[in-house]
Design a protein around this motif. Structure first.
Motif, mmCIF file in Angstrom:
data_model
loop_
_atom_site.group_PDB
_atom_site.id
_atom_site.type_symbol
_atom_site.label_atom_id
_atom_site.label_comp_id
_atom_site.label_asym_id
_atom_site.label_seq_id
_atom_site.Cartn_x
_atom_site.Cartn_y
_atom_site.Cartn_z
ATOM 1 N N CYS A 193 0.878 -1.439 -0.083
ATOM 2 C CA CYS A 193 -0.011 -0.104 -0.127
ATOM 3 C C CYS A 193 1.304 1.046 -0.370
ATOM 4 N N MET A 194 1.857 1.422 1.197
ATOM 5 C CA MET A 194 2.340 2.094 1.051
ATOM 6 C C MET A 194 3.611 2.736 -0.365
ATOM 7 N N SER A 195 4.087 1.997 -1.181
ATOM 8 C CA SER A 195 4.820 1.766 -2.345
ATOM 9 C C SER A 195 3.956 2.501 -3.097
ATOM 10 N N SER A 196 3.226 1.690 -3.021
ATOM 11 C CA SER A 196 1.641 1.983 -4.132
ATOM 12 C C SER A 196 1.040 3.751 -4.555
ATOM 13 N N MET A 197 1.107 3.787 -3.319
ATOM 14 C CA MET A 197 0.806 5.648 -2.612
ATOM 15 C C MET A 197 1.709 6.378 -3.182
ATOM 16 N N GLY A 198 3.354 5.867 -3.746
ATOM 17 C CA GLY A 198 4.323 6.348 -3.394
ATOM 18 C C GLY A 198 4.637 7.186 -1.942
ATOM 19 N N GLU A 199 4.343 6.383 -0.904
ATOM 20 C CA GLU A 199 4.727 7.052 0.161
ATOM 21 C C GLU A 199 6.210 6.216 0.765
ATOM 22 N N TRP A 200 7.931 6.940 0.440
ATOM 23 C CA TRP A 200 8.757 5.900 0.687
ATOM 24 C C TRP A 200 9.433 6.644 2.199
ATOM 25 N N ILE A 201 9.255 7.759 2.169
ATOM 26 C CA ILE A 201 9.602 8.839 3.821
ATOM 27 C C ILE A 201 8.224 7.385 4.703
ATOM 28 N N LEU A 202 7.548 7.114 4.248
ATOM 29 C CA LEU A 202 6.550 6.817 5.374
ATOM 30 C C LEU A 202 6.993 5.157 5.562
ATOM 31 N N LEU A 203 7.026 4.776 4.504
ATOM 32 C CA LEU A 203 7.571 3.267 4.161
ATOM 33 C C LEU A 203 9.172 2.702 4.960
ATOM 34 N N ASN A 204 10.201 3.801 4.937
ATOM 35 C CA ASN A 204 10.885 3.944 5.549
ATOM 36 C C ASN A 204 11.129 4.530 7.361
ATOM 37 N N LYS A 205 10.218 5.050 7.239
ATOM 38 C CA LYS A 205 9.991 5.268 8.986
ATOM 39 C C LYS A 205 9.630 3.595 9.441
ATOM 40 N N PHE A 206 8.737 3.439 8.569
ATOM 41 C CA PHE A 206 7.884 1.565 8.849
ATOM 42 C C PHE A 206 8.836 0.519 9.189
ATOM 43 N N ALA A 207 9.971 1.071 8.094
ATOM 44 C CA ALA A 207 10.726 -0.555 7.905
ATOM 45 C C ALA A 207 11.812 -0.450 9.500
ATOM 46 N N ASN A 208 11.877 0.316 10.073
ATOM 47 C CA ASN A 208 12.475 1.299 10.875
ATOM 48 C C ASN A 208 11.861 0.609 12.734
ATOM 49 N N GLU A 209 10.632 1.006 12.287
ATOM 50 C CA GLU A 209 10.531 0.900 13.615
ATOM 51 C C GLU A 209 10.335 -0.098 14.434
ATOM 52 N N LYS A 210 10.589 -1.142 13.884
ATOM 53 C CA LYS A 210 10.885 -2.764 14.217
ATOM 54 C C LYS A 210 11.433 -3.798 13.379
ATOM 55 N N LYS A 211 11.978 -4.599 14.195
ATOM 56 C CA LYS A 211 12.072 -5.724 12.825
ATOM 57 C C LYS A 211 10.936 -6.457 12.603
ATOM 58 N N SER A 212 11.143 -6.403 11.077
ATOM 59 C CA SER A 212 10.796 -6.431 10.409
ATOM 60 C C SER A 212 9.964 -8.539 10.011
ATOM 61 N N PRO A 213 8.900 -8.910 10.260
ATOM 62 C CA PRO A 213 8.652 -10.084 10.596
ATOM 63 C C PRO A 213 8.692 -10.728 9.010
ATOM 64 N N VAL A 214 9.216 -9.956 7.809
ATOM 65 C CA VAL A 214 8.852 -10.511 6.835
ATOM 66 C C VAL A 214 9.906 -10.286 6.185
#
Length: 248
Positions: A148-169
């Motif tokens: 969803c974030m990538s398709s909407m072009g929310e790259w800053i938000l995606l980066n923030k999401f990736a760094n919130e905690k260890k990714s389960p995927v």
């Protein structure tokens, strides 16, 4: 009776199957009566009428003795519950239509809604409710959020999401999203560096044409085939790679 059932299934208009319904009930064939009611529900345009017909189907499945009736009742009840949730969402949001969406698509649209309006708190509450009710895993939610974030072009938000905690995927999906949408190589590389599986990391470096980094990963893997692949794609590294292979 069997010939009559065949006739009504094939000849009677889908909008008027009351005679088939009554015939099935007369023969106490609750499973097929439930299937007929469920089929009838699918052609209803009004959600309230569709829900009412599905509730009838659920009651009929509950009376059935066939092996699969329990499964069909559960699926029908799940569909009814999803319709109720979607109706609740619809009352709170008039900008998106949640009618007839799957569980995953409902969650996806709620994620999109929360991104579009970060001040809204209720979409996250509904997401949590749906995940619990339909046993949606955290991994599935992460995949949907990345998409969803990538398709909407929310790259800053995606980066923030990736760094919130260890990714389960893991971090391959983040890198793959960047590659899909043509993000700068430096941005994609940050995610690739976090990929723990060396074989996945190698493939991503190859896709990014980062030959030297791919060579380093292949060396750590002690994989001559991957090293030869890098040499084929980047001839200027061939001599160095042949030297590495000779020492493996």
């Amino acid at each position: 009776a069997n010939l009559l059932k065949i006739y009504y299934r094939n000849k009677v208009n889908m909008n008027d199957r009351s005679m088939l319904h009554n015939l099935l009930l007369y023969n106490k064939n609750y499973f097929e009566a439930g299937m007929a009611a469920a089929s009838q529900a699918l052609i209803q345009n009004l959600p309230a009428l569709r829900q009412k017909t599905l509730e009838e189907a659920s009651k009929l499945f509950a009376q059935g003795k066939e092996k699969d009736t329990g499964f069909y009742k559960t699926m029908t009840d799940d569909h009814i519950e999803l319709m109720i949730i979607q109706d609740t969402i619809k009352r709170r949001c008039d900008t998106k239509d949640f009618t007839d969406l799957s569980v995953s698509r409902t969650i996806y649209e709620l994620v999109a809604l929360s991104i579009e309006n970060s001040t809204l708190m209720w979409p996250e509450t509904e997401i949590a409710k749906i995940m619990k009710r339909f046993k949606v895993s955290e991994k599935s939610l992460w995949y949907m959020k990345i998409q969803c974030m990538s398709s909407m072009g929310e790259w800053i938000l995606l980066n923030k999401f990736a760094n919130e905690k260890k990714s389960p995927v893991g971090y391959k999906p983040f890198a793959a999203a960047c590659i899909k949408y043509g993000r700068p190589q430096s941005e994609t590389e940050k995610y690739v560096e976090k990929v723990s599986d060396p074989e996945e990391k190698f493939d991503l470096y190859i896709e990014l044409k980062l030959w030297r980094k791919a060579m380093e990963v292949a060396t750590k893997l002690r994989d001559p085939y991957r090293l030869q692949n890098v040499a084929r794609l980047c001839p200027e590294l061939e001599r160095q790679i042949q030297d590495i292979i000779s020492k493996l």
